[in-house]
Design a protein around this motif. Structure first.
Motif, PDB file in Angstrom:
ATOM      1  N   ARG A   1       0.867  -1.169   0.000  1.00 46.83           N
ATOM      2  CA  ARG A   1       0.000   0.000   0.000  1.00 46.83           C
ATOM      3  C   ARG A   1       0.903   1.216   0.000  1.00 46.83           C
ATOM      4  O   ARG A   1       1.766   1.354   0.868  1.00 46.83           O
TER       5      ARG A   1
ATOM      6  N   ARG B   1     -12.911  -7.076   4.063  1.00 46.33           N
ATOM      7  CA  ARG B   1     -12.173  -6.175   3.171  1.00 46.33           C
ATOM      8  C   ARG B   1     -11.120  -6.985   2.436  1.00 46.33           C
ATOM      9  O   ARG B   1     -10.368  -7.727   3.067  1.00 46.33           O
TER      10      ARG B   1
ATOM     11  N   GLU C   1      -8.154  -6.854   1.588  1.00 47.79           N
ATOM     12  CA  GLU C   1      -6.922  -6.103   1.844  1.00 47.79           C
ATOM     13  C   GLU C   1      -5.837  -6.496   0.846  1.00 47.79           C
ATOM     14  O   GLU C   1      -5.694  -7.665   0.505  1.00 47.79           O
TER      15      GLU C   1
ATOM     16  N   PHE D   1      -3.828  -8.978  12.984  1.00 47.53           N
ATOM     17  CA  PHE D   1      -3.895  -7.511  12.921  1.00 47.53           C
ATOM     18  C   PHE D   1      -4.624  -7.048  11.670  1.00 47.53           C
ATOM     19  O   PHE D   1      -5.432  -6.138  11.709  1.00 47.53           O
ATOM     20  N   ARG D   2      -4.321  -7.651  10.544  1.00 49.40           N
ATOM     21  CA  ARG D   2      -4.990  -7.255   9.298  1.00 49.40           C
ATOM     22  C   ARG D   2      -5.489  -8.513   8.593  1.00 49.40           C
ATOM     23  O   ARG D   2      -4.729  -9.275   8.039  1.00 49.40           O
ATOM     24  N   MET D   3      -6.791  -8.703   8.656  1.00 51.22           N
ATOM     25  CA  MET D   3      -7.383  -9.884   8.029  1.00 51.22           C
ATOM     26  C   MET D   3      -8.379  -9.438   6.969  1.00 51.22           C
ATOM     27  O   MET D   3      -8.758  -8.281   6.901  1.00 51.22           O
TER      28      MET D   3
ATOM     29  N   PHE E   1     -12.938  -9.894   9.469  1.00 55.11           N
ATOM     30  CA  PHE E   1     -12.633  -9.526  10.842  1.00 55.11           C
ATOM     31  C   PHE E   1     -13.893  -9.022  11.524  1.00 55.11           C
ATOM     32  O   PHE E   1     -14.967  -8.999  10.926  1.00 55.11           O
TER      33      PHE E   1
ATOM     34  N   GLN F   1     -15.813  -6.030  13.969  1.00 59.13           N
ATOM     35  CA  GLN F   1     -15.741  -4.657  14.460  1.00 59.13           C
ATOM     36  C   GLN F   1     -16.724  -4.442  15.601  1.00 59.13           C
ATOM     37  O   GLN F   1     -17.765  -5.103  15.673  1.00 59.13           O
TER      38      GLN F   1
ATOM     39  N   GLU G   1      -2.742   1.368  14.534  1.00 63.22           N
ATOM     40  CA  GLU G   1      -4.140   1.695  14.834  1.00 63.22           C
ATOM     41  C   GLU G   1      -4.891   0.526  15.476  1.00 63.22           C
ATOM     42  O   GLU G   1      -4.885  -0.585  14.972  1.00 63.22           O
ATOM     43  N   LEU G   2      -5.545   0.864  16.591  1.00 62.88           N
ATOM     44  CA  LEU G   2      -6.387  -0.113  17.270  1.00 62.88           C
ATOM     45  C   LEU G   2      -7.847   0.301  17.154  1.00 62.88           C
ATOM     46  O   LEU G   2      -8.732  -0.529  16.953  1.00 62.88           O
ATOM     47  N   GLU G   3      -8.087   1.594  17.264  1.00 59.37           N
ATOM     48  CA  GLU G   3      -9.461   2.102  17.245  1.00 59.37           C
ATOM     49  C   GLU G   3      -9.481   3.446  16.547  1.00 59.37           C
ATOM     50  O   GLU G   3      -8.529   4.209  16.638  1.00 59.37           O
TER      51      GLU G   3
ATOM     52  N   HIS H   1     -14.148   9.062  14.876  1.00 66.28           N
ATOM     53  CA  HIS H   1     -14.370   9.924  13.708  1.00 66.28           C
ATOM     54  C   HIS H   1     -15.581  10.813  13.896  1.00 66.28           C
ATOM     55  O   HIS H   1     -16.628  10.348  14.322  1.00 66.28           O
TER      56      HIS H   1
ATOM     57  N   SER I   1     -14.911   3.229  16.541  1.00 67.76           N
ATOM     58  CA  SER I   1     -14.838   1.970  15.794  1.00 67.76           C
ATOM     59  C   SER I   1     -13.568   1.220  16.150  1.00 67.76           C
ATOM     60  O   SER I   1     -12.457   1.685  15.900  1.00 67.76           O
TER      61      SER I   1
ATOM     62  N   GLY J   1     -11.475  -2.589  16.200  1.00 68.36           N
ATOM     63  CA  GLY J   1     -11.384  -3.937  15.663  1.00 68.36           C
ATOM     64  C   GLY J   1     -11.260  -4.921  16.821  1.00 68.36           C
ATOM     65  O   GLY J   1     -10.343  -4.806  17.645  1.00 68.36           O
TER      66      GLY J   1
ATOM     67  N   ARG K   1      -8.026  -6.892  16.629  1.00 64.92           N
ATOM     68  CA  ARG K   1      -6.850  -6.114  17.037  1.00 64.92           C
ATOM     69  C   ARG K   1      -6.814  -5.965  18.551  1.00 64.92           C
ATOM     70  O   ARG K   1      -5.746  -5.955  19.165  1.00 64.92           O
TER      71      ARG K   1
HETATM   72  P1  ATP Z   1      -6.100   0.539   8.553  1.00 62.73           P
HETATM   73  O1  ATP Z   1      -5.637   1.936   8.279  1.00 62.73           O
HETATM   74  O2  ATP Z   1      -5.249  -0.209   9.544  1.00 62.73           O
HETATM   75  O3  ATP Z   1      -6.404  -0.249   7.309  1.00 62.73           O
HETATM   76  P2  ATP Z   1      -8.707   1.635   8.744  1.00 62.73           P
HETATM   77  O4  ATP Z   1      -8.377   3.047   9.091  1.00 62.73           O
HETATM   78  O5  ATP Z   1      -9.070   1.289   7.366  1.00 62.73           O
HETATM   79  O6  ATP Z   1      -7.531   0.679   9.259  1.00 62.73           O
HETATM   80  P3  ATP Z   1     -11.287   1.721   9.923  1.00 62.73           P
HETATM   81  O7  ATP Z   1     -11.984   1.746   8.628  1.00 62.73           O
HETATM   82  O8  ATP Z   1     -11.237   2.972  10.738  1.00 62.73           O
HETATM   83  O9  ATP Z   1      -9.824   1.128   9.732  1.00 62.73           O
HETATM   84  O10 ATP Z   1     -11.884   0.509  10.781  1.00 62.73           O
HETATM   85  C1  ATP Z   1     -12.083   0.585  12.176  1.00 62.73           C
HETATM   86  C2  ATP Z   1     -11.299  -0.457  12.920  1.00 62.73           C
HETATM   87  O11 ATP Z   1     -11.489  -1.753  12.351  1.00 62.73           O
HETATM   88  C3  ATP Z   1      -9.796  -0.249  12.883  1.00 62.73           C
HETATM   89  O12 ATP Z   1      -9.403   0.646  13.894  1.00 62.73           O
HETATM   90  C4  ATP Z   1      -9.256  -1.631  13.121  1.00 62.73           C
HETATM   91  O13 ATP Z   1      -9.175  -1.907  14.518  1.00 62.73           O
HETATM   92  C5  ATP Z   1     -10.311  -2.532  12.515  1.00 62.73           C
HETATM   93  N1  ATP Z   1      -9.851  -3.044  11.217  1.00 62.73           N
HETATM   94  C6  ATP Z   1      -9.879  -2.411  10.032  1.00 62.73           C
HETATM   95  N2  ATP Z   1      -9.400  -3.196   9.060  1.00 62.73           N
HETATM   96  C7  ATP Z   1      -9.062  -4.374   9.645  1.00 62.73           C
HETATM   97  C8  ATP Z   1      -8.527  -5.606   9.163  1.00 62.73           C
HETATM   98  N3  ATP Z   1      -8.251  -5.788   7.879  1.00 62.73           N
HETATM   99  N4  ATP Z   1      -8.313  -6.616  10.050  1.00 62.73           N
HETATM  100  C9  ATP Z   1      -8.604  -6.447  11.357  1.00 62.73           C
HETATM  101  N5  ATP Z   1      -9.112  -5.312  11.863  1.00 62.73           N
HETATM  102  C10 ATP Z   1      -9.349  -4.280  11.035  1.00 62.73           C
END
Ligand code: ATP
Length: 510
Positions: free
Chosen positions: A99, A248, A250, A258-260, A263, A265, A330-332, A335, A372, A374, A377
């Motif tokens: 990315r 998503r 990703e 952490f990034r799946m 997941f 929310q 990022e954990l939360e 917005h 919001s 995750g 996470r």
């Molecule tokens: P990132 O920048 O890490 O991709 P994001 O800003 O896109 O995250 P948000 O759209 O704000 O994330 O989603 C809210 C929350 O959902 C995030 O703070 C995170 O904890 C969780 N989250 C988002 N994408 C993922 C993912 N692919 N796997 C696990 N948790 C996720």
């Protein structure tokens, strides 16, 4: 902790039944994981902690459970069809995909690390007289580095806002960012990639039957705003909370859970009067950080990060970052979403999504503040800050997971000292007394020391031993996971005693 730390967590999580790679007998599916027998308990406890704090403790917040499939127009209205993209870039030599925004953020993080190094050095040099704020504001080297960060952020923000992907590429080249795998700067152009999973509903094929797996739970709340407001006779300000799966596609899904791509929310949309968003933004920032800190994972593990590039819907946004094994991430997200979503849904659905304010006698589209987080996470945050190896007085080492007591998957283990003399029967009586209230386990295998170690390794707060004395004095020995201290507790007082230590309400005591 480093990537090595993450590896330790992954293997411990698998060995003890917290998290398994998905469909492992077929060699797994990348970035998909299954929560095992202890993992699903921990996950449920995190959900309960969140739901209690958000829904039960707030008179004006209610919870819903919307479906994952939604009318496809939802995603046109929300902007996800057109704008839920990540800028991706490939390295031509390693063929690895990244990315573009993450490459730039990681570059900035390196500069920040240098600043922090300067600060630490100066702190050592000046000792007690050190004024960190002054140092950061005046030291020429720190100022130069901070200037670099600011100019990168400005360039990046401008490029993204203008949707100028060529400038994003130029920025990556100008910063000399190299591929971590090949080490080369041989990059492709930056392209946009939509993150939504698309599928078809029923037997209809083609675009008329196209539906998406929801990429966030928030929209299920927005489309139900009026249903909840009217049926619950809610008055502004009020919130709607929801826990559920999101999907998503990703570009790079890694770093364990952490990034799946699938997941969970935990989101809350707080509907407010326009003009009050600043007040509520600060309120929820404070409330959410307190929720985290009450867990006692370590206050220095959290920090706020203000967004430089605001999403299309936001007028203010920040993240609560957590110090994971791979650094602060990022954990939360918190917005301030303005009235963007409800207005969009009004426009696309041709239905009014207004609120009639009985005080001002006017009708308006509410503004929204979102929190919001995750769930996965949060799970990783708990796991990674809990797992440690501890040297004991006799020089032996124990592996212990110091999961906050109220979140621990197993709250207490009931252990008969030996497998005979009526001790197992007595232990099972104790078990029956406790299992209605908490998840408690019975274990009679192996020597008592080994059983303690096993419970330490899964984070069980209390070990309750039934011995020969128990048959006479109707009391048991309760061992505390963290202090390893033991105390004698009458069986009659045991439910209350266990409750005091492990119940969710302990997290809400001031
Ligand atoms: P990132 O920048 O890490 O991709 P994001 O800003 O896109 O995250 P948000 O759209 O704000 O994330 O989603 C809210 C929350 O959902 C995030 O703070 C995170 O904890 C969780 N989250 C988002 N994408 C993922 C993912 N692919 N796997 C696990 N948790 C996720």
């Amino acid at each position: 902790m480093s990537d090595d730390g993450l590896k330790k967590i992954i293997s411990h999580a698998k060995e003890y039944g917290f998290v398994f790679p998905s469909s492992e007998i077929y060699d797994g599916l990348s970035a998909a994981y299954d929560y095992g027998q202890l993992g699903s308990e921990l996950k449920n406890n995190i959900k309960e902690y969140w739901w209690t704090a958000m829904v039960r403790m707030n008179e004006n917040i209610v919870g819903i459970d919307a479906s994952i499939f939604m009318h496809p127009t939802t995603w046109k209205a929300s902007g996800h069809v057109d704008a839920f993209n990540d800028p991706l870039i490939d390295n031509k030599d390693s063929k690895k995909r990244y990315r573009a925004d993450v490459l730039i953020e990681e570059h900035i993080a390196k500069i920040e690390a240098k600043i922090n190094k300067d600060v630490t050095k100066a702190k050592k040099r000046f000792g007690d007289n050190f004024d960190e704020a002054q140092f950061r504001n005046t030291n020429p080297q720190v100022l130069r580095r901070q200037g670099d960060i600011d100019s990168i952020n400005t360039r990046f923000k401008a490029a993204m806002e203008a949707e100028n992907l060529a400038s994003v590429k130029a920025l990556i080249e100008d910063l000399g960012i190299t591929c971590p795998v090949s080490g080369s700067k041989n990059w492709t152009d930056v392209r946009q990639f939509n993150l939504m999973f698309k599928t078809e509903l029923g037997a209809v094929s083609g675009d008329s039957g196209a539906v998406y797996l929801r990429p966030e739970t928030a929209q299920g709340i927005f489309v139900n705003y009026l249903n909840v407001q009217k049926s619950g006779r809610m008055k502004l300000p009020f919130g709607i909370a929801q826990i559920g799966k999101a999907f998503r596609n990703e570009i790079i899904a890694r770093q364990f859970i952490f990034r799946m791509r699938e997941f969970e929310q935990m989101e809350m949309q707080f509907f407010i009067k326009p003009g009050t968003q600043e007040k509520w933004y600060s309120h929820w920032k404070e409330a959410r950080i307190q929720w985290h800190k009450a867990l006692g994972l370590g206050e220095d593990r959290y920090r706020f990060h203000d967004h430089v590039k605001l999403a299309h819907y936001a007028d203010a946004a920040c993240d609560i970052e957590f110090n994971f094994p791979m650094g602060f991430k990022e954990l939360e997200g918190i917005h301030s979403r303005t009235d963007f979503d409800l207005k969009q849904h009004e426009e696309y659905s041709n239905k009014k999504l207004r609120y009639f304010d009985p005080e001002s006698q006017e009708s308006y589209v509410p503004f929204v503040l979102e929190t919001s987080i995750g769930l996965d996470r949060m799970f990783l945050a708990v796991l990674s800050s809990s797992l440690r190896e501890e040297k004991l007085e006799d020089e032996s080492v124990r592996t212990v997971m110091s999961i906050p007591f109220a979140l621990a998957p197993v709250k207490a283990a009931i252990l008969p000292l030996i497998k005979k003399d009526g001790l197992p029967e007595k232990a099972r009586e104790v078990l029956a007394q406790l299992q209605l209230h908490h998840n408690v386990h019975y274990d009679e295998k192996d020597a008592i020391g080994r059983r303690y170690r096993r419970q330490d390794a899964i984070g069980t707060p209390l070990c309750i031993t039934v011995d020969h004395e128990t048959l006479k004095d109707h009391a048991v020995t309760v061992r505390n996971r963290d202090t390893m201290k033991q105390e004698r507790v009458p069986i009659a007082k045991l439910p209350h005693h266990v409750d005091e230590w492990v119940s969710m309400s302990s997290l809400f005591r001031a």
